[in-house]
Design an enzyme around this catalytic site. Structure first.
Site, PDB file in Angstrom:
ATOM      1  N   GLU A 181       0.864  -1.173   0.045  1.00 34.88           N
ATOM      2  CA  GLU A 181      -0.107  -0.026  -0.011  1.00 34.88           C
ATOM      3  C   GLU A 181       0.705   1.371  -0.098  1.00 34.88           C
ATOM      4  O   GLU A 181       0.345   2.390  -0.081  1.00 34.88           O
ATOM      5  CB  GLU A 181      -0.986   0.003   1.137  1.00 34.88           C
ATOM      6  CG  GLU A 181      -0.480   0.014   2.604  1.00 34.88           C
ATOM      7  CD  GLU A 181       0.133  -1.215   3.320  1.00 34.88           C
ATOM      8  OE1 GLU A 181       0.606  -2.121   2.317  1.00 34.88           O
ATOM      9  OE2 GLU A 181      -0.085  -1.480   4.305  1.00 34.88           O
ATOM     10  N   CYS A 286      16.359  -6.877  -0.627  1.00 40.23           N
ATOM     11  CA  CYS A 286      16.550  -8.250   0.191  1.00 40.23           C
ATOM     12  C   CYS A 286      17.738  -8.726   0.014  1.00 40.23           C
ATOM     13  O   CYS A 286      18.353  -9.335   0.692  1.00 40.23           O
ATOM     14  CB  CYS A 286      15.415  -8.843  -0.092  1.00 40.23           C
ATOM     15  SG  CYS A 286      15.414  -9.488  -1.671  1.00 40.23           S
TER      16      CYS A 286
HETATM   17  P1  NAD Z   1       6.279  -5.807   4.893  1.00 45.73           P
HETATM   18  O1  NAD Z   1       6.193  -7.170   5.596  1.00 45.73           O
HETATM   19  O2  NAD Z   1       5.951  -4.613   5.907  1.00 45.73           O
HETATM   20  O3  NAD Z   1       5.060  -5.850   3.811  1.00 45.73           O
HETATM   21  C1  NAD Z   1       4.968  -6.690   2.958  1.00 45.73           C
HETATM   22  C2  NAD Z   1       3.291  -7.029   2.392  1.00 45.73           C
HETATM   23  O4  NAD Z   1       2.692  -7.587   3.685  1.00 45.73           O
HETATM   24  C3  NAD Z   1       2.551  -5.701   2.144  1.00 45.73           C
HETATM   25  O5  NAD Z   1       1.782  -6.044   1.068  1.00 45.73           O
HETATM   26  C4  NAD Z   1       1.875  -5.426   3.256  1.00 45.73           C
HETATM   27  O6  NAD Z   1       0.699  -4.795   3.037  1.00 45.73           O
HETATM   28  C5  NAD Z   1       1.772  -6.715   3.957  1.00 45.73           C
HETATM   29  N1  NAD Z   1       1.516  -6.600   5.486  1.00 45.73           N
HETATM   30  C6  NAD Z   1       2.320  -5.586   6.114  1.00 45.73           C
HETATM   31  N2  NAD Z   1       1.772  -6.046   7.546  1.00 45.73           N
HETATM   32  C7  NAD Z   1       1.165  -6.903   7.602  1.00 45.73           C
HETATM   33  C8  NAD Z   1       0.520  -7.376   8.693  1.00 45.73           C
HETATM   34  N3  NAD Z   1       0.718  -7.195  10.108  1.00 45.73           N
HETATM   35  N4  NAD Z   1      -0.448  -8.522   8.423  1.00 45.73           N
HETATM   36  C9  NAD Z   1      -0.659  -8.959   7.201  1.00 45.73           C
HETATM   37  N5  NAD Z   1       0.006  -8.374   6.034  1.00 45.73           N
HETATM   38  C10 NAD Z   1       0.925  -7.353   6.432  1.00 45.73           C
HETATM   39  O7  NAD Z   1       7.475  -5.600   3.904  1.00 45.73           O
HETATM   40  P2  NAD Z   1       8.072  -4.246   3.271  1.00 45.73           P
HETATM   41  O8  NAD Z   1       8.370  -3.346   4.381  1.00 45.73           O
HETATM   42  O9  NAD Z   1       6.894  -3.807   2.599  1.00 45.73           O
HETATM   43  O10 NAD Z   1       9.178  -4.940   2.518  1.00 45.73           O
HETATM   44  C11 NAD Z   1      10.482  -5.036   3.051  1.00 45.73           C
HETATM   45  C12 NAD Z   1      10.695  -6.349   3.398  1.00 45.73           C
HETATM   46  O11 NAD Z   1      10.636  -7.239   2.338  1.00 45.73           O
HETATM   47  C13 NAD Z   1      12.201  -6.637   3.933  1.00 45.73           C
HETATM   48  O12 NAD Z   1      12.128  -7.358   5.018  1.00 45.73           O
HETATM   49  C14 NAD Z   1      12.846  -7.117   2.673  1.00 45.73           C
HETATM   50  O13 NAD Z   1      14.004  -8.041   3.189  1.00 45.73           O
HETATM   51  C15 NAD Z   1      11.885  -8.339   2.446  1.00 45.73           C
HETATM   52  N6  NAD Z   1      11.915  -8.474   0.939  1.00 45.73           N
HETATM   53  C16 NAD Z   1      12.365  -9.738   0.883  1.00 45.73           C
HETATM   54  C17 NAD Z   1      12.429 -10.356  -0.281  1.00 45.73           C
HETATM   55  C18 NAD Z   1      12.841 -11.988  -0.825  1.00 45.73           C
HETATM   56  O14 NAD Z   1      12.856 -12.150  -1.720  1.00 45.73           O
HETATM   57  N7  NAD Z   1      13.310 -12.334   0.596  1.00 45.73           N
HETATM   58  C19 NAD Z   1      12.428  -9.553  -1.478  1.00 45.73           C
HETATM   59  C20 NAD Z   1      11.954  -8.456  -1.281  1.00 45.73           C
HETATM   60  C21 NAD Z   1      11.807  -7.962   0.217  1.00 45.73           C
END
Ligand code: NAD
Length: 505
Positions: A181, A286
């Site tokens: 979002e 990541c």
């Molecule tokens: P995030 O976990 O905050 O959000 C990811 C998704 O989950 C979003 O769509 C968000 O709306 C949803 N979300 C957030 N909080 C939630 C909750 N409490 N309950 C249910 N859904 C929820 O991650 P971010 O800040 O958007 O992205 C950064 C993170 O993603 C970093 O930790 C990074 O390492 C990781 N990442 C990992 C990879 C990989 O391939 N391992 C790739 C890209 C990013």
């Protein structure tokens, strides 16, 4: 900007843009300005249900389209995305903050998955055994799951969704995407291009939202599988909740990627690699390198001597400013959280060599900027070492020898990516063999596999059994079926009540 004239980002359901009806909205920033420039509709459970229903209605027809015809849409989508690359990269950068060139690079990596998915008929070929018993043939095939969902993070708003939906739909599934979002516009942009490419309505839907939307996807009986990419806390929750509801789940999560620098490494190559891998996209990758483990004090000293001037002269600014190498981080909250980590690193006794806390970019004074930062003499018990900071903050740890460096890498809770820089083949081979990490680079700082291999980490960087894209992606989005057949001319006996050895049917 006045709230009344702010652009609102809606959903994309059944082949068209749909305004949100929940009455709930989230803020979307232009990170360079540090200002809210758009608002995004946050879906209610009922709106998520509508998207799922559209995908469910589209599934039977789409699954029956032969794979070779399904991918014709992806060929056209690829062409459209290339035509609209500049527009989409600017859209991406305006909500994410990364430079336009970096945005284009990430879209191109997503396109490579589209190209892989164009070859899906080859990947869906089954296996056939003629004559497994007298007159009996057997074959295995892979069939689509049904409606599948993708939940994606802010840091790659085009590439990460393209790790998922091209493979999912090429395999015959229909898809509901819930993008971050914080930068939702690229998802709707890609969905519109898919429609323009001829994808039937409802095959790919985009629902914007927060936890309410995610929880609806996780518990809805129609959703067969969930692909997640994001932080470890959320990913673990998604994995456990999705599995508890009987879904297939792959959750790719957080990281703390170490680069081991051996005494024999080419220091020019090391410094170039560290600059790009630690500070590209402001460390919001990541696969970013956030820890350098220098083997021996002399190695560390030689590296820091060359690295520090490069960090101090890194060009930081807005995504569309000429010559900028690093943009802002995603939101004011992220900026403050990252600066908090730098404060804590100082309190915990790490040596702050370059401090990015007080950066100010002329014309963008309220922007979400954190300057490139490096700590030396970091210890494994410090929070700058243990935690994923997800910003332009690099920790340098000094290890006595190779074994100590390897132990650090293996003891860390995350296991996404790692790299070793050395000229010694034996050391490189040993590292590749013994590092408990999913993706390993030898003199390659960000060893992201190409689309025809699969992407994923170990330990708390991945929950579930399947990596993304490549052969693992195809396995994730399909179910195996084995068919054994005998035709009347092959029937030699009447009813059989005892199990028989293979070949004796
Ligand atoms: P995030 O976990 O905050 O959000 C990811 C998704 O989950 C979003 O769509 C968000 O709306 C949803 N979300 C957030 N909080 C939630 C909750 N409490 N309950 C249910 N859904 C929820 O991650 P971010 O800040 O958007 O992205 C950064 C993170 O993603 C970093 O930790 C990074 O390492 C990781 N990442 C990992 C990879 C990989 O391939 N391992 C790739 C890209 C990013």
């Amino acid at each position: 900007m006045d709230a009344a004239v702010k652009q609102t980002v809606g959903h994309y359901i059944g082949g068209k843009v749909v305004a949100g009806s929940s009455g709930r909205f989230g803020d979307v920033y232009n990170p360079a300005l540090g200002e809210v420039t758009k608002s995004v509709a946050l879906a209610s459970a009922a709106e998520v249900g509508t998207a799922i229903d559209n995908a469910a209605q589209a599934f039977p027809g789409w699954a029956e389209v032969p794979p070779a015809r399904r991918v014709q849409v992806l060929y056209r989508y690829r062409e459209l995305l290339i035509q609209h690359m500049d527009e989409m990269a600017r859209l991406l950068s305006s909500e994410h903050g990364k430079t336009v060139d970096d945005a284009k690079g990430s879209i191109t990596r997503g396109l490579e998955v589209v190209e892989f998915a164009c070859g899906i008929p080859q990947m869906l070929k089954g296996e056939f055994s003629e004559g497994v018993a007298n007159g009996v043939d057997s074959w295995s095939m892979r069939q689509p799951l049904g409606v599948v969902a993708g939940i994606t993070p802010f840091n790659f708003p085009a590439m990460v969704p393209m790790w998922m939906f091209p493979v999912a739909i090429a395999c015959g599934n229909t898809f509901v995407l819930k993008p971050s979002e914080r930068n939702p516009s690229c998802a709707g942009f890609m969905a519109q291009l898919l429609t323009d490419a001829g994808l039937p309505d409802g095959v790919v839907n985009v629902i914007n939202g927060d936890k309410e939307a995610v929880d609806t996807l996780l518990s809805h009986p129609t959703i067969q599988a969930v692909s997640f990419v994001g932080s470890t806390t959320v990913g673990e929750y998604i994995y456990k909740t999705g599995c508890a509801h009987g879904k297939r789940v792959q959750a790719l999560c957080g990281a703390k990627n170490h680069m081991v620098v051996m005494p024999d490494a080419d220091m020019g190559q090391v410094v170039d690699a560290v600059m790009g891998a630690a500070y590209g996209s402001a460390g919001e990758r990541c696969m970013a390198i956030s820890v350098v483990v220098a083997v021996g004090d002399d190695t560390a000293d030689r590296m820091m001597e060359r690295l520090v001037p490069r960090i101090e002269t890194l060009k930081v600014g807005a995504f569309d400013q000429e010559g900028v190498e690093m943009g802002p981080v995603i939101t004011p909250d992220a900026r403050d959280r990252i600066k908090g980590y730098i404060d804590r690193g100082v309190e915990e006794g790490a040596e702050l060599v370059v401090d990015g806390r007080d950066i100010s970019i002329p014309g963008y004074e309220s922007g979400c900027f954190v300057g490139a930062t490096v700590f030396d003499r970091v210890r494994p018990d410090m929070s700058v070492y243990t935690d994923e900071i997800f910003g332009p903050v690099l920790s340098v740890v000094r290890a006595k020898n190779y074994e100590e460096a390897l132990q650090l890498v293996n003891d860390h809770e995350y296991g996404n990516g790692t790299a070793i820089f050395t000229r010694d083949g034996d050391t490189a081979r040993d590292y590749g063999h013994r590092a408990r990490i999913g993706m390993v680079g030898v003199n390659v700082p960000i060893p992201v596999p190409l689309a025809f291999h699969s992407f994923g980490g170990w330990k708390r960087s991945l929950f579930g059994d399947h990596y993304m894209h490549g052969p693992e992606g195809v396995r994730f989005y399909t179910r195996m079926k084995t068919l054994t057949s005998r035709w009347p001319s092959g029937i030699k006996e009447g009813a059989v009540f005892n199990f028989k050895a293979g070949g004796e049917h």
